[in-house]
Design a protein around this motif. Structure first.
Motif: not given
Length: 887
Positions: A520-522, A526-527, A566-567, A857-858
């Motif tokens: 995924l692009v987060r 990292g969310q 992470k973007m 934790a996430p």
């Protein structure tokens, strides 16, 4: 002469139009072995999002790379008709005009959707062009066009005649607003704060004995046909085999033992509503429980409930049921409860209902067997390999595939019903009529099935239907099977597995040999991106601000296997700066007369630094090729970034400045030619990643001499073969030593806060003649690039403090600093910062060592902690090294 600055806004649209007009994207422009990628078709309703941008960029890198390698590359584009999404858009438009599809009628409604597609449906393909995608647009397909529709009919009819498509009454996800079955991918579970209600059901024949069930859906109790308890639950063992009386209804329902019931959850006794819960449905089948559907298509209560509740909307019925049970004293307690509730994926406002209804199904278990074997035997490989486990888990537990949808937009099911309900599945109505005439012995009126097929049914045929199947077209023969599928993990089952099943069944070949699963692009923390969080990155906005090349390179260099991307806008901006760095390097070369003679041969180069850069170029080619062969996109981009920015710009261009301005004409000419050659090869290597800036440089630098430079567009040029050339090991050792020495001096200066403008002395310790000769040969670059005033050699290191010591390849170099910095003050500062870093590491270790923190934790937070630890460790080591240098 190149412009002073590179402006993507002035270049990208012009270049793309030129590429497309010249037919550069068409398959056949290179005559080599075919290479094919079928682009996962975006929804015709969609617009380019950041996930598309990652997915499409990685595919374009592969396609451009293979095209330049001489392969007959075909990137097959197209769009998906997106049944529900498209119908929903047009229905909303009709609602604004105070009408609906039922008033309009099916034929006119479908015409209206085709009209919408003609006017608005091509938006995403224009956006794909802005990203620089080199699809063969001349072959663009749509899942509802004539050719694909013919393929869909053939597959449906053949599977039906093989007994692999059939009608059955099973539970489906039901959207009561759209009034259709929907796939799991069109359902989104949303956390809802509600309640857990505990109801007391009387046990038949046992006065004042009740069994308490807990439920989050009181309204469905009207459809209960059983109660399940765990076979080892001592509380209820004596009740197994008996009956409870269903309150409000009076129906006798059996109490059965089933391991599905969890003694630790709720009361341990679970009410069974097989017609309205997927788990209950399975328990119901095991125990032959009655299946009573209590809802109509609108999710209102139907004739199968007591008259009092008929016609009530489900949530109104919930309140009424609870109130009535409370009045009877059968509500034991009500607890607050937060749980996940399925909603429609589009609006996220409609609660999806498990609904018992008759639908069309595919016997997926039969089709899955060869699809499982294809991966087990290595005919299809997943990259990263761990996704094979996910694939196998899904495929080995596969359920019948519901393929019918109660919509009007889509492939209408080719089935017709006779007057007695007998079904005739045929390629067209004429064939169905002929079959009906044979069956009934006379002509009869047939009624066509109103349902359409699941969008994924036509998408499952995409790799071969887009190439002309079932017709044996030349392009199908040459370019099928395709080579690689690039996709996200969320549709491994919905699309990837189904393509494999259909491909193997109808073409007897796996549709591709590799499935590359990207992450995924987060956001930068990292969310997961979402509109509610306000952290969504719009790729079109990023392209407007920084250019398509910057976005493409940023996505690629962070696309490590198995790790989310992470973007942030800042990262994209950083790779805009990278494009600028390349442009400035080209300007430097141009302004210094670096042009490539017709007779230039890398083998004829004599200068050490020129031999070195040619060796490094060869290594870069090998690194990029190896990384792309292994689908390690980040490593390929990283190799090019470091070669471009570090090796070529920061070192080579700096080291050759004296030669470019010196009086040795032979050395100058060789250096100019070498620089021009390496730059030319570099823009070839970067082209698949950054097509626009490289094509513009090719045009500007070689436009006037295209014939001798190879002619045509850069994107159709041959890929560099410099990786096959042997490296000059002597030159490599010499220049690599020089770089290590200058780097070490620079690092010491930075760590010890030596002023940038201060020139310092450097003393080598020892009497190695070879070292002395090296220092003499490279006296100028060492002094210039390390800011050194004098270089001397001493037999022994000077005694006392006030000096920094660095070691390069076993030789100690001393930097006297007593007159430049306050040594004691620097030592104290370094020790304080080192201790601070070590304290921070200890805190992070305590967190990561806490099993509770790591489990709760996430994942993004845990990963952030690990990254912080790595950064702090590197900092502590750097500070410790600086302290050691001061002695």
């Amino acid at each position: 002469m190149l412009d002073k600055t590179y402006s993507p806004q002035d270049v990208e649209a012009r270049l793309y139009k030129a590429w497309e007009a010249a037919g550069c994207f068409k398959h056949g422009v290179k005559a080599g072995k075919p290479y094919t990628i079928a682009l996962p078709p975006p929804n015709v309703t969609g617009s380019l999002h950041i996930g598309h941008a990652l997915n499409h960029t990685l595919q374009d890198v592969l396609i451009r790379w293979q095209r330049m390698r001489g392969r007959d590359a075909l990137w097959q584009p197209g769009t998906d008709h997106a049944g529900i999404a498209t119908q929903l858009i047009v229905e909303r438009q009709l609602a604004q005009q105070q009408t609906n599809r039922h008033q309009m009628g099916r034929e006119k409604f479908v015409e209206r959707i085709w009209q919408w597609k003609a006017e608005s449906g091509g938006m995403i393909t224009g956006q794909q062009r802005r990203l620089g995608e080199s699809c063969d647009w001349s072959r663009e397909r749509f899942t509802m066009d004539d050719g694909l529709s013919a393929a869909v009919r053939k597959v449906f009819v053949e599977l039906y005649r093989e007994g692999l498509i059939y009608k059955d009454k099973r539970l489906v996800n039901w959207d009561p607003k759209m009034q259709t079955a929907v796939s799991d991918l069109e359902v989104e579970s949303i956390e809802v704060k509600s309640h857990l209600w505990y109801f007391r059901y009387p046990v038949e024949g046992m006065a004042d004995t009740f069994i308490t069930v807990a439920t989050t859906r009181p309204e469905t109790m009207l459809g209960d046909t059983g109660i399940a308890v765990h076979p080892e639950d001592e509380r209820y063992r004596h009740l197994v085999g008996k009956f409870a009386i269903l309150p409000l209804v009076g129906r006798r329902i059996p109490i059965v033992a089933d391991e599905y019931s969890d003694p630790e959850k709720g009361s341990g006794a679970v009410k069974m509503t097989p017609a309205h819960d997927f788990n209950d449905f399975e328990v119901g089948k095991r125990h032959d429980l009655e299946m009573i559907n209590i809802f109509d298509r609108h999710a209102h209560l139907n004739e199968n409930v007591p008259e009092k509740y008929r016609g009530l909307e489900r949530f109104a019925a919930r309140k009424q049921v609870v109130a009535d049970l409370e009045e009877l004293g059968l509500v034991e307690k009500i607890e607050p409860n937060t749980h996940m509730v399925p909603h429609d994926e589009k609006s996220k406002t409609v609660v999806i209902e498990p609904y018992l209804t008759e639908q069309w199904y595919v016997n997926a278990a039969v089709l899955a067997k060869p699809a499982i074997e294809a991966v087990e035997q290595g005919d299809i490989q997943f990259v990263p390999k761990n996704w094979e486990k996910t694939y196998f888990e899904w495929m080995r537990n596969i359920q019948p595939w519901c393929i019918s949808r109660q919509l009007w937009w889509g492939h209408q099911i080719p089935a017709w019903y006779g007057p007695d309900g007998k079904v005739f599945v045929a390629y067209d109505e004429a064939e169905a009529q002929a079959e009906a005439h044979t069956h009934y012995g006379k002509a009869v009126t047939l009624t066509r099935d109103e349902d359409v097929l699941d969008t994924w049914f036509s998408s499952a045929l995409w790799p071969f239907s887009t190439l002309g199947w079932p017709e044996q077209t030349p392009v199908l023969k040459s370019h099928y099977p395709t080579d690689v599928l690039v996709t996200g993990f969320d549709i491994i089952f919905f699309w990837v597995a189904r393509m494999i099943m259909m491909g193997l069944h109808f073409t007897k070949k796996a549709p591709f040999h590799t499935v590359y699963i990207h992450a995924l692009v987060r956001d930068e923390k990292g969310q997961k991106m979402s509109k509610t969080k306000g952290n969504v990155l719009d790729p079109l906005v990023l392209i407007d601000k920084f250019g398509a090349d910057a976005l493409r390179f940023a996505l690629t260099i962070f696309a490590a296997q198995g790790r989310d991307v992470k973007m942030s806008e800042q990262r994209v901006e950083g790779y805009r700066n990278f494009a600028t760095k390349l442009w400035n390097a080209a300007r430097f070369a141009e302004m210094n007369g670096c042009a490539l003679p017709d007779d230039f041969s890398p083998k004829s180069v004599n200068g050490t630094v020129n031999k070195w850069i040619l060796g490094r170029l060869g290594q870069a080619v090998r690194d990029v090729d190896a990384a792309l062969e292994a689908y390690k996109f980040n490593e390929a981009a990283g190799a090019l970034y470091h070669f471009t920015w570090g090796t070529f710009c920061d070192w080579y261009l700096e080291l050759i400045k004296p030669a470019l301005t010196g009086e040795d004409e032979a050395q100058k000419a060789e250096t100019q030619a070498t620089c021009a050659y390496v730059l030319r090869q570099l823009i070839h290597l970067l082209h698949p990643f950054m097509p626009f800036v490289t094509e513009e440089l090719w045009e500007k630098l070689y436009g006037a001499q295209k014939e001798q430079a190879g002619g045509g567009f850069l994107m159709l040029r041959d890929w560099p073969t410099d990786g096959a050339r042997a490296e000059d090991k002597v030159a490599a050792a010499e220049i690599d030593w020089l770089i290590r020495l200058i780097d070490a001096v620079r690092a010491a200066r930075s760590a010890l806060n030596v002023p940038a403008g201060a020139k310092i002395a450097m003393q080598g310790v020892g009497d190695d003649p070879g070292l002395i000769r090296r220092l003499l040969r490279h006296n100028d670059p060492i002094k210039r690039l390390a800011r050194i005033e004098t270089i001397t050699m001493e037999q022994t290191a000077p005694a006392g403090s006030g000096c920094a010591r660095i070691v390069v390849d076993g030789t100690t170099f001393v930097l006297p600093l007593a007159n430049v910095i306050d040594i004691a003050k620097e030592k104290a500062r370094l020790a304080k910062e080192r201790d601070k870093a070590l304290t921070e590491i200890a805190k992070i270790d305590a967190k990561l060592g806490d099993a509770t923190f790591v489990s709760r934790a996430p994942e993004a937070v845990v990963e952030e902690q690990r990254e912080r630890r790595a950064a702090q460790t590197a900092m502590a080591e750097k500070l410790a090294e600086a302290l050691a240098q001061l002695g």
